[in-house]
Design an enzyme around this catalytic site. Structure first.
Site, PDB file in Angstrom:
ATOM      1  N   SER A 130       0.819  -1.210   0.000  1.00 47.03           N
ATOM      2  CA  SER A 130       0.000   0.000   0.000  1.00 47.03           C
ATOM      3  C   SER A 130       0.847   1.253   0.000  1.00 47.03           C
ATOM      4  O   SER A 130       1.901   1.302   0.636  1.00 47.03           O
ATOM      5  CB  SER A 130      -0.891  -0.007   1.254  1.00 47.03           C
ATOM      6  OG  SER A 130      -1.498   1.245   1.435  1.00 47.03           O
ATOM      7  N   TYR A 154      -2.118   0.130  10.045  1.00 43.78           N
ATOM      8  CA  TYR A 154      -2.352  -0.556   8.772  1.00 43.78           C
ATOM      9  C   TYR A 154      -1.100  -0.438   7.903  1.00 43.78           C
ATOM     10  O   TYR A 154      -0.550  -1.431   7.426  1.00 43.78           O
ATOM     11  CB  TYR A 154      -3.559   0.048   8.033  1.00 43.78           C
ATOM     12  CG  TYR A 154      -3.584  -0.309   6.575  1.00 43.78           C
ATOM     13  CD1 TYR A 154      -3.274   0.626   5.599  1.00 43.78           C
ATOM     14  CD2 TYR A 154      -3.890  -1.606   6.181  1.00 43.78           C
ATOM     15  CE1 TYR A 154      -3.256   0.289   4.254  1.00 43.78           C
ATOM     16  CE2 TYR A 154      -3.886  -1.958   4.830  1.00 43.78           C
ATOM     17  CZ  TYR A 154      -3.559  -0.997   3.882  1.00 43.78           C
ATOM     18  OH  TYR A 154      -3.545  -1.346   2.552  1.00 43.78           O
ATOM     19  N   LYS A 158       1.826  -3.304   6.631  1.00 43.50           N
ATOM     20  CA  LYS A 158       2.225  -3.571   5.248  1.00 43.50           C
ATOM     21  C   LYS A 158       3.739  -3.397   5.091  1.00 43.50           C
ATOM     22  O   LYS A 158       4.414  -4.196   4.431  1.00 43.50           O
ATOM     23  CB  LYS A 158       1.478  -2.627   4.294  1.00 43.50           C
ATOM     24  CG  LYS A 158      -0.004  -2.940   4.156  1.00 43.50           C
ATOM     25  CD  LYS A 158      -0.228  -4.308   3.519  1.00 43.50           C
ATOM     26  CE  LYS A 158      -1.699  -4.595   3.278  1.00 43.50           C
ATOM     27  NZ  LYS A 158      -1.916  -5.898   2.637  1.00 43.50           N
TER      28      LYS A 158
HETATM   29  C1  WQD Z   1      -9.326   8.771   0.826  1.00 41.63           C
HETATM   30  C2  WQD Z   1      -9.492  10.243   1.125  1.00 41.63           C
HETATM   31  C3  WQD Z   1      -9.802  10.674   3.473  1.00 41.63           C
HETATM   32  C4  WQD Z   1     -13.663   8.614   3.793  1.00 41.63           C
HETATM   33  C5  WQD Z   1      -7.038   3.597   1.128  1.00 41.63           C
HETATM   34  C6  WQD Z   1      -7.201   2.204   1.594  1.00 41.63           C
HETATM   35  C7  WQD Z   1      -5.890   1.579   1.845  1.00 41.63           C
HETATM   36  C8  WQD Z   1      -4.901   1.856   0.755  1.00 41.63           C
HETATM   37  C9  WQD Z   1      -4.815   3.315   0.414  1.00 41.63           C
HETATM   38  C10 WQD Z   1      -4.741  -0.065  -0.643  1.00 41.63           C
HETATM   39  C11 WQD Z   1      -8.738  10.687   2.384  1.00 41.63           C
HETATM   40  C12 WQD Z   1     -11.045  11.036   2.695  1.00 41.63           C
HETATM   41  C13 WQD Z   1     -12.458   9.140   3.350  1.00 41.63           C
HETATM   42  C14 WQD Z   1     -14.707   9.486   4.136  1.00 41.63           C
HETATM   43  C15 WQD Z   1     -13.323  11.358   3.567  1.00 41.63           C
HETATM   44  N1  WQD Z   1      -5.225   1.144  -0.419  1.00 41.63           N
HETATM   45  N2  WQD Z   1     -12.303  10.479   3.229  1.00 41.63           N
HETATM   46  N3  WQD Z   1     -14.501  10.833   4.019  1.00 41.63           N
HETATM   47  O1  WQD Z   1      -7.343   6.256   3.701  1.00 41.63           O
HETATM   48  O2  WQD Z   1      -6.330   6.843   1.434  1.00 41.63           O
HETATM   49  O3  WQD Z   1      -6.634   4.428   2.179  1.00 41.63           O
HETATM   50  O4  WQD Z   1      -6.133   3.714   0.081  1.00 41.63           O
HETATM   51  O5  WQD Z   1      -4.009  -0.676   0.013  1.00 41.63           O
HETATM   52  O6  WQD Z   1      -6.130   0.193   1.941  1.00 41.63           O
HETATM   53  O7  WQD Z   1      -7.953   2.221   2.775  1.00 41.63           O
HETATM   54  O8  WQD Z   1      -8.589   5.818   1.529  1.00 41.63           O
HETATM   55  O9  WQD Z   1     -10.886   6.222   0.785  1.00 41.63           O
HETATM   56  O10 WQD Z   1     -10.431   6.040   3.274  1.00 41.63           O
HETATM   57  O11 WQD Z   1      -9.621   8.060   2.029  1.00 41.63           O
HETATM   58  O12 WQD Z   1     -13.154  12.571   3.457  1.00 41.63           O
HETATM   59  O13 WQD Z   1     -15.840   9.072   4.560  1.00 41.63           O
HETATM   60  O14 WQD Z   1     -10.881  10.485   1.400  1.00 41.63           O
HETATM   61  O15 WQD Z   1      -9.519  11.617   4.499  1.00 41.63           O
HETATM   62  O16 WQD Z   1      -8.286  12.000   2.169  1.00 41.63           O
HETATM   63  P1  WQD Z   1      -7.171   5.943   2.271  1.00 41.63           P
HETATM   64  P2  WQD Z   1      -9.969   6.486   1.933  1.00 41.63           P
END
Ligand code: WQD
Length: 345
Positions: A130, A154, A158
């Protein structure tokens, strides 16, 4: 010529990326064996995987990877040539709340898998890593040479797995590992039959947004409006799940005759803020998506964008599907499957 000789074991093959990768491997002639504990997936997905691919899975087993005896029995039963390892917990915020569980499942499960693979003389692995291991990057886009500075359990789990895999490859001849650092997989299969169906309320932004567009959730909470980004909201490099699935097949096909460990970023190479993603999803769905800006989520960073040139050089491959396609495909899946996989296709 379709491949019919290679048998791939896909751990977490009922999950979002896992199921799309199973389709890709089936479509390219692989025999595919799946192990999945269904802690964040549904067995309903297998019928859809086979329907989309037009071929049957070789076998599916409901197994927790930490159950060594059960995993060993699978290796005894099938002539596995290569392992694609997705199984694991993957939510940043959840990992901050339950760190021990994340290390137990993600690191413990990987160690059991490696031990059983070694016992059976199987040394070819594609590992699901990741971009979150980079943490708060000094600069973007990120290359594979940028330092790992995980900011949550997390990401740390990884990074720990990557270090273990690198050490095994250094010390034991014959091991060949491709570690794929996904940026943000999103979207769904264009058929509308496969998509992201997390158990419970979605943790990731795209499925959450889709549920708001469908009227099943009231509004999107935007975590943080004060990041040093164009509009203050978090920037990520979203990559279509179909591109991610293709990359896994290519990684697998580049393992043969290449001992050692190689690491690749998987991303489009461009960043999209949460508000920009919201606007794209509104265009794709034609629906208003109410939102409110709330405080930052623990463990989050401001911006993560990939430099995808290493994979382009090694495999002659780049992700091709843009954010608009991800939103259109995710919306089609959400619209056609109001109850996720509980709906009959
Ligand atoms: C994306 C953006 C949040 C939810 C994911 C996977 C992880 C890895 C990397 C593969 C951020 C914002 C989120 C919400 C929001 N992928 N957000 N409201 O945290 O980057 O991690 O991609 O391995 O496994 O979890 O993804 O979609 O949670 O967040 O504003 O309800 O959206 O702050 O900027 P993240 P995400």
């Amino acid at each position: 010529m379709p491949r019919t000789l290679s048998t791939a074991l896909v751990t977490g093959g009922a999950g979002f990326i896992g199921s799309h990768t199973c389709v890709e491997l089936l479509e390219h002639g692989y025999e595919v064996i799946v192990v999945d504990d269904h802690s964040n997936s549904s067995p309903e997905v297998f019928a859809r995987t086979e329907k989309v691919a037009g071929r049957c899975l070789g076998a599916v087993y409901r197994i927790d990877l930490r159950d060594r005896d059960a995993l060993n029995a699978v290796f005894n039963r099938h002539p596995i040539d290569v392992v694609v390892h997705f199984a694991g917990k993957k939510e940043v915020a959840e990992s901050v709340r339950t760190p021990v569980e994340y290390y137990d499942v993600n690191v413990g499960g990987t160690l059991t898998l490696l031990s059983v693979m070694q016992e059976h003389g199987i040394h070819r692995l594609v590992f699901s890593s990741s971009c979150s291991i980079y943490g708060e990057a000094d600069r973007i886009p990120l290359t594979e040479a940028d330092p790992a500075r995980p900011t949550n359990p997390y990401a740390a789990s990884k990074w720990t797995c990557e270090q273990i895999l690198a050490d095994v490859c250094r010390r034991r001849d014959g091991w060949a590992v491709m570690s794929l650092r996904y940026f943000n997989p999103a979207g769904a299969h264009p058929s509308g039959l496969l998509g992201e169906v997390p158990r419970g309320a979605p943790g990731n932004v795209m499925p959450y947004m889709a549920q708001v567009a469908a009227g099943r959730l009231d509004r999107l909470n935007v975590f943080g409006g004060d990041y040093a980004t164009s509009d203050g909201t978090g920037i990520r490099d979203y990559i279509h799940v179909m591109d991610v699935a293709e990359a896994h097949r290519l990684a697998l096909e580049h393992l043969a005759g290449r001992p050692g460990m190689r690491v690749f970023n998987l991303g489009l190479g461009s960043g999209t803020s949460v508000l920009e993603l919201l606007a794209a999803f509104r265009r794709a769905s034609g629906r208003p998506i109410p939102y409110r800006i709330v405080p930052r989520r623990p463990g989050d960073v401001g911006a993560l964008v990939a430099d995808p040139t290493a994979a382009a050089r090694a495999w002659g491959w780049r992700a091709t599907r843009d954010v608009a396609a991800m939103c259109q495909d995710a919306w089609r899946f959400t619209r056609l499957n109001p109850a996720g996989y509980a709906d009959r296709p």
